[in-house]
Write a protein that holds these residues in place. Structure first.
Motif, PDB file in Angstrom:
ATOM      1  N   ASP A 163       0.811  -1.223   0.000  1.00  0.00           N
ATOM      2  CA  ASP A 163       0.000   0.000   0.000  1.00  0.00           C
ATOM      3  C   ASP A 163       0.841   1.268   0.000  1.00  0.00           C
ATOM      4  O   ASP A 163       0.285   2.373  -0.050  1.00  0.00           O
ATOM      5  CB  ASP A 163      -0.917   0.025   1.233  1.00  0.00           C
ATOM      6  CG  ASP A 163      -2.041  -0.989   1.145  1.00  0.00           C
ATOM      7  OD1 ASP A 163      -2.323  -1.454   0.022  1.00  0.00           O
ATOM      8  OD2 ASP A 163      -2.634  -1.304   2.194  1.00  0.00           O
ATOM      9  N   ARG A 166       4.253   3.525  -1.481  1.00  0.00           N
ATOM     10  CA  ARG A 166       5.357   3.753  -2.424  1.00  0.00           C
ATOM     11  C   ARG A 166       6.279   4.801  -1.814  1.00  0.00           C
ATOM     12  O   ARG A 166       5.829   5.866  -1.390  1.00  0.00           O
ATOM     13  CB  ARG A 166       4.831   4.241  -3.777  1.00  0.00           C
ATOM     14  CG  ARG A 166       5.968   4.422  -4.807  1.00  0.00           C
ATOM     15  CD  ARG A 166       5.483   4.794  -6.185  1.00  0.00           C
ATOM     16  NE  ARG A 166       5.058   6.183  -6.273  1.00  0.00           N
ATOM     17  CZ  ARG A 166       3.816   6.560  -6.505  1.00  0.00           C
ATOM     18  NH1 ARG A 166       2.859   5.672  -6.651  1.00  0.00           N
ATOM     19  NH2 ARG A 166       3.506   7.851  -6.580  1.00  0.00           N
ATOM     20  N   CYS A 167       7.560   4.491  -1.781  1.00  0.00           N
ATOM     21  CA  CYS A 167       8.544   5.425  -1.240  1.00  0.00           C
ATOM     22  C   CYS A 167       9.382   5.994  -2.376  1.00  0.00           C
ATOM     23  O   CYS A 167       9.863   5.252  -3.235  1.00  0.00           O
ATOM     24  CB  CYS A 167       9.444   4.732  -0.220  1.00  0.00           C
ATOM     25  SG  CYS A 167       8.605   4.321   1.327  1.00  0.00           S
ATOM     26  N   GLU A 168       9.555   7.309  -2.355  1.00  0.00           N
ATOM     27  CA  GLU A 168      10.351   7.994  -3.360  1.00  0.00           C
ATOM     28  C   GLU A 168      11.454   8.784  -2.670  1.00  0.00           C
ATOM     29  O   GLU A 168      11.223   9.437  -1.647  1.00  0.00           O
ATOM     30  CB  GLU A 168       9.476   8.966  -4.167  1.00  0.00           C
ATOM     31  CG  GLU A 168       8.306   8.303  -4.874  1.00  0.00           C
ATOM     32  CD  GLU A 168       7.349   9.301  -5.503  1.00  0.00           C
ATOM     33  OE1 GLU A 168       6.513   8.883  -6.314  1.00  0.00           O
ATOM     34  OE2 GLU A 168       7.447  10.510  -5.158  1.00  0.00           O
ATOM     35  N   LEU A 185      -0.893   4.567  -1.152  1.00  0.00           N
ATOM     36  CA  LEU A 185      -1.574   4.469  -2.439  1.00  0.00           C
ATOM     37  C   LEU A 185      -3.106   4.449  -2.328  1.00  0.00           C
ATOM     38  O   LEU A 185      -3.782   5.083  -3.142  1.00  0.00           O
ATOM     39  CB  LEU A 185      -1.069   3.234  -3.192  1.00  0.00           C
ATOM     40  CG  LEU A 185       0.441   3.248  -3.492  1.00  0.00           C
ATOM     41  CD1 LEU A 185       0.872   1.960  -4.167  1.00  0.00           C
ATOM     42  CD2 LEU A 185       0.808   4.457  -4.342  1.00  0.00           C
ATOM     43  N   THR A 187       0.387  11.556   2.113  1.00  0.00           N
ATOM     44  CA  THR A 187       1.836  11.596   1.945  1.00  0.00           C
ATOM     45  C   THR A 187       2.520  12.091   3.221  1.00  0.00           C
ATOM     46  O   THR A 187       2.016  12.979   3.898  1.00  0.00           O
ATOM     47  CB  THR A 187       2.211  12.544   0.788  1.00  0.00           C
ATOM     48  OG1 THR A 187       1.605  12.075  -0.419  1.00  0.00           O
ATOM     49  CG2 THR A 187       3.711  12.608   0.593  1.00  0.00           C
ATOM     50  N   ARG A 222      13.428   6.802   5.483  1.00  0.00           N
ATOM     51  CA  ARG A 222      12.321   5.932   5.075  1.00  0.00           C
ATOM     52  C   ARG A 222      11.533   5.477   6.302  1.00  0.00           C
ATOM     53  O   ARG A 222      10.292   5.496   6.306  1.00  0.00           O
ATOM     54  CB  ARG A 222      12.853   4.722   4.302  1.00  0.00           C
ATOM     55  CG  ARG A 222      11.764   3.810   3.751  1.00  0.00           C
ATOM     56  CD  ARG A 222      12.377   2.647   2.967  1.00  0.00           C
ATOM     57  NE  ARG A 222      11.340   1.868   2.322  1.00  0.00           N
ATOM     58  CZ  ARG A 222      10.614   0.924   2.919  1.00  0.00           C
ATOM     59  NH1 ARG A 222      10.834   0.654   4.214  1.00  0.00           N
ATOM     60  NH2 ARG A 222       9.695   0.255   2.267  1.00  0.00           N
TER      61      ARG A 222
END
Length: 207
Positions: free
Chosen positions: A110, A112-114, A138, A143, A156
């Motif tokens: 679920d 997403r790490c950027e 997601l 965020t 992270r």
């Protein structure tokens, strides 16, 4: 880390506008203090959210939270929705939303790490590598960002913790028990003296 609830309570639509303005002002203050700020609100509310949750994390998070929770926020402005309306005082309740004893884990599928490059406090410690991390939930689009750790791995972990705190706060607010917190915040607005004060369409802070 601090978690705040901002609410228009049972106030009119102008109070929702005040919540939207307050969120922008709080995010700007947090950014200036190099404090990461994550916000959960209902984007479908055209005028502004009835309530929103803010997670602050960083060296000055406690200081900022204490300033914003010293009393109800007052916005003094002629109604932009009802120009001939006589009332000019609009209130926002702001209270601490206690953090859970243990932040729930997030499903890996679920999130997403950027990674991205971001400066440190006051631009003094610009990251030479893309060590800042943005964690995106997601299913909801919420965020959380972390840039204060010394490594991408640490950031992270921080971003995921902040995101989990945001999601937990939204879930708690959706429960019947949290509705009482919203009403209590509104009642406190009506009874208590205002804390922060803003004026005019530009939402200018008044000391």
């Amino acid at each position: 880390m601090r978690r705040l609830l901002l609410t228009a309570g049972r106030g009119p639509a102008e109070c929702r506008l005040a919540v939207a303005h307050a969120l922008q002002a709080l995010a700007a203050e947090a950014d200036a203090a190099d404090c990461d700020c994550a916000i959960a609100q209902n984007e479908a509310d055209r005028l502004g959210p009835a309530s929103a949750i803010v997670v602050l994390d960083g060296p000055l998070a406690d200081q900022i939270a204490q300033r914003w929770t010293q009393g109800p926020l007052l916005w003094v402005c002629r109604s932009p929705l009802r120009p001939h309306h006589g009332r000019k005082n609009w209130f926002v309740g702001i209270v601490d939303l206690p953090l859970p004893h243990q932040v729930p884990d997030l499903a890996a599928a679920d999130v997403r790490c950027e990674s991205f490059r971001a400066g440190g406090p006051g631009g003094q410690h610009q990251n030479k590598t893309e060590s800042a991390v943005r964690a995106i939930h997601l299913p909801t689009g919420l965020t959380a960002i972390a840039r204060d750790g010394r490594s991408q791995h640490r950031n992270r972990a921080l971003a995921l913790t902040r995101l989990a705190a945001l999601l937990d706060g939204r879930a708690r607010l959706a429960e019947a028990g949290e509705a009482r917190l919203v009403h209590a915040a509104h009642d406190r607005v009506q009874r208590g003296a205002a804390g922060l004060r803003f004026e005019g369409p530009a939402f200018r802070a008044v000391e």
